[in-house]
Write an enzyme that holds these catalytic residues in place. Structure first.
Site, PDB file in Angstrom:
ATOM      1  N   CYS A 338       6.057 -23.225   2.318  1.00 54.33           N
ATOM      2  CA  CYS A 338       5.856 -24.591   2.862  1.00 54.33           C
ATOM      3  C   CYS A 338       4.687 -25.601   3.177  1.00 54.33           C
ATOM      4  CB  CYS A 338       6.886 -25.080   4.135  1.00 54.33           C
ATOM      5  SG  CYS A 338       6.860 -23.452   5.257  1.00 54.33           S
ATOM      6  N   ARG A 367       4.368 -10.723   3.796  1.00 52.20           N
ATOM      7  CA  ARG A 367       4.504 -10.606   5.210  1.00 52.20           C
ATOM      8  C   ARG A 367       4.455  -9.052   5.644  1.00 52.20           C
ATOM      9  NH1 ARG A 367       9.977 -14.735   5.645  1.00 52.20           N
ATOM     10  NH2 ARG A 367       8.908 -16.273   4.548  1.00 52.20           N
ATOM     11  N   GLN A 385       9.833 -15.995  -3.447  1.00 46.24           N
ATOM     12  CA  GLN A 385      10.934 -16.741  -3.228  1.00 46.24           C
ATOM     13  C   GLN A 385      11.145 -17.668  -4.105  1.00 46.24           C
ATOM     14  OE1 GLN A 385       9.172 -18.189   0.509  1.00 46.24           O
ATOM     15  NE2 GLN A 385      10.541 -17.144   1.930  1.00 46.24           N
ATOM     16  N   ASP A 387      11.535 -20.894  -3.734  1.00 41.20           N
ATOM     17  CA  ASP A 387      11.464 -21.676  -2.774  1.00 41.20           C
ATOM     18  C   ASP A 387      11.464 -23.444  -3.122  1.00 41.20           C
ATOM     19  OD1 ASP A 387      11.252 -22.100   0.062  1.00 41.20           O
ATOM     20  OD2 ASP A 387       9.189 -21.557   0.050  1.00 41.20           O
ATOM     21  N   HIS A 389      11.189 -27.307  -1.189  1.00 42.94           N
ATOM     22  CA  HIS A 389      11.122 -28.107  -0.141  1.00 42.94           C
ATOM     23  C   HIS A 389      11.366 -29.624  -0.676  1.00 42.94           C
ATOM     24  CE1 HIS A 389       8.636 -24.670   1.059  1.00 42.94           C
ATOM     25  NE2 HIS A 389       9.257 -24.739   2.132  1.00 42.94           N
ATOM     26  N   LYS A 473      19.482 -22.946  10.643  1.00 42.65           N
ATOM     27  CA  LYS A 473      19.608 -22.577   9.343  1.00 42.65           C
ATOM     28  C   LYS A 473      20.964 -22.335   8.818  1.00 42.65           C
ATOM     29  CE  LYS A 473      17.407 -18.774   9.514  1.00 42.65           C
ATOM     30  NZ  LYS A 473      16.883 -17.097   9.195  1.00 42.65           N
ATOM     31  N   HIS A 519      14.096 -26.780   3.974  1.00 45.48           N
ATOM     32  CA  HIS A 519      13.511 -25.528   3.317  1.00 45.48           C
ATOM     33  C   HIS A 519      14.705 -24.981   2.467  1.00 45.48           C
ATOM     34  CE1 HIS A 519       9.995 -24.981   5.952  1.00 45.48           C
ATOM     35  NE2 HIS A 519      10.659 -26.011   6.632  1.00 45.48           N
TER      36      HIS A 519
END
Length: 644
Positions: A338, A367, A385, A387, A389, A473, A519
């Site tokens: 992000c 991570r 991910q 992912d 945004h 979330k 997200h």
RNA sequence: GCCGAGGUAGCUCAGCGGUAGAGCAGCUGAUUCGUAAUCAGCAGGUCGUGGGUUCAAAUCCCAUCCUCGGCUCCA
């Protein structure tokens, strides 16, 4: 004096006041009385022996009811405690609740090691005690009396529990010689427990707090019949066969290497095919849904994460920063995409007309996960991910959120995931300092998520304390083969990052406004998604995902040329497969292809070669007869198309 | 990170103080075969790693790494 009891079917009957559950069950049928474990009185599960004093809606609970099972396993935990106390005098007890499959008890064995043999010994003792059919007896005690009892016994954990309880609400249960602080309810006596299996031992912090002493947690499961236990154990065995770690190795999908590092998966060629197919599927779905793909680097300057707040939150116990030799710059392996996407947003001024802006990236992030947490592909230290945004105006949040829900549901449906739960992950109201941002924005985000979910008719469960530090979330949870729950898709509303990065757009009013970020990752991570997918289909992937779709198997090497021709023809059509030219019997080649879970086998010999045909065999289904090669290819192309 | 259990051939596992074993996979040869394992031979391991005890260690002890079951954590 009589009272009126209402049964589950709506019928009502009169009973004398103080009638017990056992008597009610007996009044219905001998069979029910024999199988009754507990009774639900106006929604509250109680012991059968407790008198019912007022009009109520009741339901007799048996093994077939969730509440019946819970009472059964709760009582089993007490039985286990009784056995433990008999075998290891001086043992101290924590808590011993029923769980989804069985029960556990946390105990302090004063440092005595507890292993496999001990499990067997306790199990044996339990069987012995169960045979006595000791009744579970409930007794109200005063707080002082309760404290006195456990003080005398020397059980600090129970004392701690009692201190948190209100005087007048405390009850003890006793079976045989064992007395426990317990709210109940329990089954009538230990004799109901016929089949007992203690499964494993684990460490567990007292009250789930890392700072507390670690107790020994003993897990077990019990059943009213031996046959049911056998079935359960068989089911566990079956589930183990679906374990993605086992199948991943057998099907050569992925591997780990100590030298590369723990939790850092290596995708093998077959696994990569699977993964890339999923990626393509998602790319197409996202383009259709109005997302724009972007690509960002694997590292980012430290300042980026200081700005985002991730550094403050995770910086210390994360992978350490990378330093450049001369300029002494500091970079972090990116744990999130992000912040990078925020910087893309800031590349130029944005107008309200540009929003929503949807930036998507298959972003690989790293991570630092605690070593004990790593688990196959479901919990790793480096993962990708799917992912994206979404930067939108405040008035677009809900509609965008709904669109994302639709996308997630589309993905789940396309891959046959029907047993998911949608979890609204909220802040822990007692622990607000864990989170960033003002109450007002949190309340708003939490409300909007719930509204969006409701709009799509999603059945959700709200769980407090599960939110990300920057926002609530909506998480989609799916269970693995062994019943462990994993989070796949996630959608998160975020008012924080736009503030921290000072994102703006010019509104219709010619004023600066702050966008909101969403997200979202429908798969969550490719790694975890593949893991759950493997277990979901037991390695029998849908045709469009299958690494090897077709195995071409010549009967003997006299037909190798024709087999090669068939294989080439498939390749021309982008059909994935293998050609088995080994000098083996056809039964052997078939067996090997079946074990590899290849969906289609094409067997070719004399008959097929002379007529340009192939004999089709399907995985797990056997011989399907022969068809012309051209027809097979045509039909197959249709069958292997990815979901739209 | 914590508690507990494990790491022996590519895989699955036996051996648990006295010179490393099996099955499958692999290689070589024979076999030419019609819907879930053809036969024979060969090759393959510094028993996770590093220390220690012992005349002798895969086996006992210590440390360390990794894996597994949980706990805590999970942006």
């Amino acid at each position: 004096m009589t009272i009126t009891l209402t049964f589950p079917d709506g019928s009502k009957r009169e009973f004398k006041q103080g009638v017990t559950g056992v008597e009610v069950a007996q009044s219905i049928s001998e069979g029910l009385a024999r199988n009754a474990l507990a009774i639900e009185v106006d929604g509250e599960v109680r012991d059968l022996a407790r008198p019912i004093t007022a009009d109520a809606a009741i339901k007799i609970l048996t093994w077939n009811d969730r509440g019946g099972k819970a009472a059964f396993w709760h009582s089993s935990a007490h039985l286990m405690a009784e056995a433990l106390e008999a075998l290891y005098p001086g043992v101290k007890f924590g808590i011993g609740p029923p769980i989804e499959n069985g029960f556990y008890y946390d105990v302090d064995l004063n440092g005595r090691p507890f292993g496999e043999e001990d499990l067997a010994a306790v199990e044996k003792k339990m069987v012995e005690l169960a045979k006595k059919a000791s009744p579970f007896e409930r007794r109200n005690v005063s707080k002082a009396e309760a404290l006195e009892y456990f003080k005398a016994k020397g059980d600090p954990y129970k004392i701690e529990l009692i201190n948190d309880l209100e005087d007048g609400t405390i009850t003890f249960y006793q079976q045989g010689n064992f007395v426990d602080l317990c709210r109940g309810p329990h089954i009538p006596n230990t004799g109901f427990i016929k089949a007992i299996k203690l499964l494993n031992v684990a460490g567990a912090y007292w009250r789930g707090d890392e700072k507390n002493k670690m107790l020994t947690r003993i897990y077990g499961i019990t059943f009213p019949k031996n046959k049911e236990l056998e079935e359960y154990l068989r089911m566990l065995e079956e589930a183990k066969k679906r374990d993605h770690r086992k199948l991943g190795k057998e099907l050569e999908l992925f591997a780990f290497s100590d030298k590369v590092g723990q939790g850092l998966p290596l995708w093998l060629p077959k696994g990569t095919i699977l993964r890339e197919r999923l990626e393509q599927f998602m790319r197409r779905a996202q383009v259709r849904a109005g997302y724009e793909p972007v690509v960002t680097p694997h590292i980012g300057g430290k300042e980026l994460y200081v700005t985002s707040g991730h550094y403050e939150k995770y910086g210390k116990d994360s992978f350490q920063p990378i330093h450049t030799p001369d300029e002494n710059e500091e970079f972090l392996l990116k744990p999130m995409n992000c912040p990078h996407h925020c910087e893309i947003y800031k590349v130029k001024p944005r107008s309200y007309r540009d929003l929503p802006l949807r930036l998507a990236e298959f972003g690989t992030v790293y991570r630092y996960e605690q070593s004990g947490e790593l688990h196959g592909l479901t919990r790793v230290r480096g993962f990708t991910q799917d992912d994206a945004h979404i930067f939108c105006r405040p008035d677009q949040v809900k509609s965008e959120f709904v669109r994302v829900i639709d996308l997630v549901l589309h993905v789940f449906k396309s891959l046959g995931f029907e047993n998911y739960t949608a979890q609204v992950s909220l802040r822990d109201p007692n622990n607000k300092e864990k989170y960033m941002g003002e109450d007002e924005l949190w309340d708003r985000a939490e409300r909007e998520i719930q509204e969006a979910a409701d709009e799509r008719g999603l059945k959700t469960v709200a769980v407090k304390g599960e939110a990300a530090f920057y926002g609530p979330k909506l998480d989609f949870m799916v269970k693995d083969a062994l019943g462990r729950s994993w989070q796949l898709g996630t959608i998160q509303v975020d008012y924080q990052l736009p503030q921290r990065f000072e994102l703006e757009y010019i509104g219709a009013d010619n004023q600066r406004h702050r966008p909101v970020m969403i997200h979202r990752a429908p798969f969550g991570s490719l790694e975890r998604f593949v893991a759950v997918l493997i277990e979901h289909c037991a390695g029998n992937f849908p045709l469009w995902l299958s690494p090897d779709q077709v195995a071409v198997l010549p009967i003997s090497d006299r037909f190798n040329d024709y087999a090669q021709l068939v294989y080439d023809k498939l390749k021309e059509q982008d059909i994935r497969g293998l050609l088995d030219l080994r000098d083996e019997k056809i039964t052997r080649k078939i067996r090997d292809a079946e074990i590899k879970k290849i969906p289609y086998m094409l067997i070719v010999g004399e008959r097929e070669a002379s007529e340009q045909k192939v004999a089709v065999r399907r995985h797990g289904q056997g011989d399907q007869g022969s068809v012309r090669l051209d027809d097979f290819v045509k039909d197959f192309k249709e069958a292997c198309a990815p979901p739209a």
